[in-house]
Write a protein that holds these residues in place. Structure first.
Motif, mmCIF file in Angstrom:
data_model
loop_
_atom_site.group_PDB
_atom_site.id
_atom_site.type_symbol
_atom_site.label_atom_id
_atom_site.label_comp_id
_atom_site.label_asym_id
_atom_site.label_seq_id
_atom_site.Cartn_x
_atom_site.Cartn_y
_atom_site.Cartn_z
ATOM 1 N N TYR A 128 -34.980 84.836 13.710
ATOM 2 C CA TYR A 128 -33.550 85.275 13.750
ATOM 3 C C TYR A 128 -32.865 83.947 13.081
ATOM 4 N N PHE A 129 -31.826 84.047 12.212
ATOM 5 C CA PHE A 129 -31.093 83.271 11.797
ATOM 6 C C PHE A 129 -29.734 83.760 11.430
ATOM 7 N N MET A 130 -28.575 83.226 12.027
ATOM 8 C CA MET A 130 -27.114 83.968 12.052
ATOM 9 C C MET A 130 -27.278 85.275 12.325
ATOM 10 N N ASP A 131 -27.803 85.481 13.477
ATOM 11 C CA ASP A 131 -28.029 86.832 14.074
ATOM 12 C C ASP A 131 -28.463 88.069 13.289
ATOM 13 N N GLN A 132 -29.477 87.567 12.232
ATOM 14 C CA GLN A 132 -30.237 88.460 11.253
ATOM 15 C C GLN A 132 -31.475 88.184 11.384
ATOM 16 N N SER A 133 -32.204 89.551 11.675
ATOM 17 C CA SER A 133 -33.680 89.198 11.933
ATOM 18 C C SER A 133 -34.438 89.431 10.586
ATOM 19 N N THR A 134 -35.575 88.610 10.245
ATOM 20 C CA THR A 134 -36.645 88.604 9.327
ATOM 21 C C THR A 134 -38.312 88.889 9.861
#
Length: 514
Positions: free
Chosen positions: A21-27
């Motif tokens: 998760y980065f900046m509340d976005q998942s990959t």
């Protein structure tokens, strides 16, 4: 098996599971693996081949992970560089490391422009966009060499397959400060970094169910192995934090029910002092990890009491990929100890003849295992001095108790550790000596409640007009910020022994309030 291959295998099995998760976005793992292959393919099109060196001037972000794993997939060697180093320090590493491609944040483009005339081996600069360009990039003389990270990810072939890699092939070169004032590049093979990530993960029981807070700088080997590679090898999830902030750490742990937090003592101190932090916010943590420098026992006990979570302190060094010891999770941890041998790694305390000493006797800590480096880049004599008969001589004084727990007694010579970063006095002194109004200089570490230690310098000056402010500004131009002295004191003469050697330890008596 190597890190890149394992990531691909994990993506096949756990395709939709969040890798980070980065900046509340998942990959997802599928998305990460695809980006890695595309980046590797574009590097290959730029002429990068097995054995070429690629430097990463990046902070904590997906850019770092994709760039590192992508470079490894091409068979290239990765050289992580602290992006806040001074131009002099960055220039030395890029030149000494024979770097062919530099991957950097867009805000560092002016720095690369400045360094480009002396970087004879660099053929391309891959720029990671974080803000609108507004046409400024095209004005730089290095613009023809500049490539867009975003465009590379968009254009690359997801089916790219890299060359076959041998476990002994070089994967990473980690530059670590040396007593000569110039950094030394520790050469780590694919076996070194894979085994240490795997063995550390096994020792700490890192699994696919773990969500690991990744706030330690990724360019630092502690972070690279413990909170990046080990969780990814296990199919876990990273919670990437661009910049350490107590408020953000508490928020992330609570929101994503993080299970592991790793930090340096300075971070634990800030978390403990944060007025709004509660044990409830950290209740999902299985345990915490501390490294980088010694964790004060009082801080450890206060943190564990307030937040009801155990801290496992460990030990490592760049030359060992880096982990050699950790306090075990299935037995009582010992405050002040760096723990016991991790899986497949052996630590031993020896005397000056290389003979193992008795229980609780002090000697030099030496290490053996699949994690120990191949040597220093282009430094055969320095390599031979620390690699003897299969053992790595750490230079740290230690003792081992009757239960196999190790304790560091003293650091390497006069090494200064500030906020988890290593600073050798000599590298600060070299900068001071270069000032035309400085006669002599000596740097020492002095205690600091927040950073553990800070640098304090003593200077003999030629001209009485030279001020502390002027000299500090000069240091800031030539050193990374954390290496800049907190205080410079002018004295008439530095203490020396009969041979003229400056006695740094004697300067401790001259220390004033910083």
């Amino acid at each position: 098996m190597n890190l890149s291959e394992q990531l691909h295998q994990t993506a096949l099995i756990k395709a939709d599971k969040p890798a980070y998760y980065f900046m509340d976005q998942s990959t997802s793992y599928r998305e990460l693996d695809a980006a890695v292959s595309k980046f590797a393919d574009e590097l290959h099109k730029l002429g990068v081949s097995k054995g070429d060196n690629i430097a990463l001037l990046l902070g904590n972000s997906p850019h770092f992970i994709i760039s590192m794993y992508g470079a490894l997939r091409t068979g290239a060697t990765v050289i992580p560089v602290n992006p806040i180093y001074s131009p002099d320090e960055i220039g030395y590493i890029l030149n000494n490391g024979d770097v062919k491609v530099v991957v950097a944040l867009d805000k560092l483009s002016p720095l690369l422009e400045k360094l480009n005339p002396i970087l004879s081996s660099v053929e391309n600069y891959v720029i990671c966009e974080t803000q609108p360009d507004n046409g400024e990039m095209s004005k730089l003389s290095i613009y023809p060499k500049m490539k867009s990270f975003t465009q590379m990810i968009a254009s690359g072939d997801v089916q790219f397959k890299g060359p076959d890699l041998d476990p002994e092939d070089t994967a990473i070169i980690l530059y670590t400060s040396g007593t000569t004032g110039k950094p030394k590049g520790a050469i780590l093979s694919h076996k070194n970094i894979y085994s240490n990530a795997h063995d550390t993960g096994e020792y700490l029981n890192i699994t696919e169910d773990d969500r690991v807070v990744t706030t330690l700088p990724m360019f630092h080997v502690f972070s690279l192995t413990v909170v990046v590679n080990a969780p990814l090898l296990s199919g876990g999830t990273l919670l990437i934090v661009p910049q350490f902030s107590p408020k953000e750490i508490f928020r992330l742990i609570k929101k994503y029910e993080a299970t592991v937090f790793a930090g340096v003592p300075t971070m634990y101190n800030f978390l403990l002092q944060y007025p709004d932090g509660t044990a409830e916010e950290l209740e999902s943590l299985r345990f915490c990890i501390s490294g980088g420098s010694a964790l004060p026992v009082s801080l450890l006990e206060s943190f564990e009491k307030k937040f009801n979570v155990n801290i496992s302190e460990g030990y490592g060094l760049s030359e060992a990929s880096p982990v050699t010891c950790f306090n075990p999770l299935d037995r009582p941890r010992k405050a002040g100890s760096i723990g016991t041998n991790i899986v497949n790694v052996e630590n031993k305390v020896v005397n000056e003849l290389g003979e193992e000493v008795g229980v609780n006797e002090v000697g030099e800590l030496i290490v053996r295992g699949p994690n120990v480096m191949k040597g220093y880049y282009k430094m055969p004599e320095e390599s031979a001095a620390v690699l003897k008969d299969g053992w790595l001589y750490t230079g740290d004084l230690a003792r081992m108790d009757e239960e196999g727990y190790f304790f560091i007694v003293d650091r390497k010579k006069e090494l200064i550790i500030t906020g988890g970063y290593n600073v050798y006095p000599r590298e600060v002194e070299e900068v001071l000596y270069a000032h035309p109004e400085v006669v002599e200089a000596a740097a020492i570490g002095v205690p600091d409640p927040n950073l553990g230690e800070v640098v304090q310098c003593f200077v003999v000056k030629k001209n009485d007009a030279l001020t502390e402010e002027e000299l500090l500004a000069y240091c800031l131009e030539h050193l990374a910020k954390y290496k800049v002295p907190a205080k410079i004191e002018f004295i008439d003469e530095l203490p020396k022994n009969t041979t003229g050697k400056i006695l740094r330890r004697s300067l401790k008596t001259h220390v004033t309030q910083v």
